[in-house]
Write an enzyme that holds these catalytic residues in place. Sequence first.
Site, short mmCIF file in Angstrom:
data_model
loop_
_atom_site.label_atom_id
_atom_site.label_comp_id
_atom_site.label_asym_id
_atom_site.label_seq_id
_atom_site.Cartn_x
_atom_site.Cartn_y
_atom_site.Cartn_z
N LYS A 1 24.25 34.27 44.38
CA LYS A 1 23.00 33.52 44.48
C LYS A 1 21.96 34.18 43.58
O LYS A 1 21.70 35.39 43.68
CB LYS A 1 22.51 33.58 45.93
CG LYS A 1 22.13 32.24 46.49
CD LYS A 1 21.81 32.42 47.96
CE LYS A 1 21.26 31.15 48.55
NZ LYS A 1 20.81 31.36 49.92
C1 E4P Z 1 19.93 28.81 51.90
O1 E4P Z 1 20.53 28.97 50.88
C2 E4P Z 1 18.55 29.31 52.10
O2 E4P Z 1 18.53 30.67 51.90
C3 E4P Z 1 18.05 28.95 53.45
O3 E4P Z 1 18.47 27.63 53.77
C4 E4P Z 1 16.55 29.11 53.60
O4 E4P Z 1 16.14 28.58 54.82
P1 E4P Z 1 14.71 28.85 55.44
O5 E4P Z 1 13.70 28.11 54.64
O6 E4P Z 1 14.81 28.32 56.84
O7 E4P Z 1 14.50 30.34 55.40
#
Ligand code: E4P
Length: 214
Positions: free
Chosen positions: A83
């Site tokens: 990522k």
């Molecule tokens: C996924 O890849 C993200 O890191 C995640 O969905 C972020 O979610 P949040 O906005 O609830 O922290």
Amino acid sequence: MKIFLDTANLDEIRKAAETGIIDGVTTNPSLVAKEGRDFRDLIKEICDIVQRPVSAEVISTETEGMIREAMELSGISEHIVVKIPMTREGIRAIKELSGKGVKTNCTLIFNPLQALAAAKAGATYVSPFVGRLDDIGHDGMLLVKTIVEIFRNYNFSTQIIVASARHPLHVLQAALSGAHIVTVPYKIFDQFFNHPLTDIGLERFLKDWEKLHV
Ligand code: E4P
């Protein structure tokens, strides 16, 4: 429609994986920090359980550092997806990593042109954050629909992960939008299975069945 679980918690991952309908896992530094475990050991365990794509995020903010971390992370398991944050430096890293065959998930996408840039750089996935946009009064799902249209117009192979889901309606909207994947916290995954009419219906069927045997 693929369903990823958005957590780094092993119990949640095991419970969801048992259902057989989980297609991958996404983590981020905040989710990993909650577990209080060594990052690499934890990610390895997640990969061993899921045996499908697992997103693990880099911490560096410079291209060279991102690439170094990405190479280390991708050595942990064949299932690792690195990522990378949506920055100019991140796009450079994605471009180079895609040339090396490393799978990437471009995260923190909040506008369609960011997604276009990531797709052009060869990202395997892009993650538009719908909940965080909704939180500030924007339409997160409109972003997803726009990205779907752009990717279809130009046949990009980059897959769209609807991220930052806050409730089951986001999952339904993601499925209707044509996005490839939605990633959900365990709480939302658990809600997939529940409806009061299902419970009432099942109870009635079983009661009627008992009558047959009296
Ligand atoms: C996924 O890849 C993200 O890191 C995640 O969905 C972020 O979610 P949040 O906005 O609830 O922290």
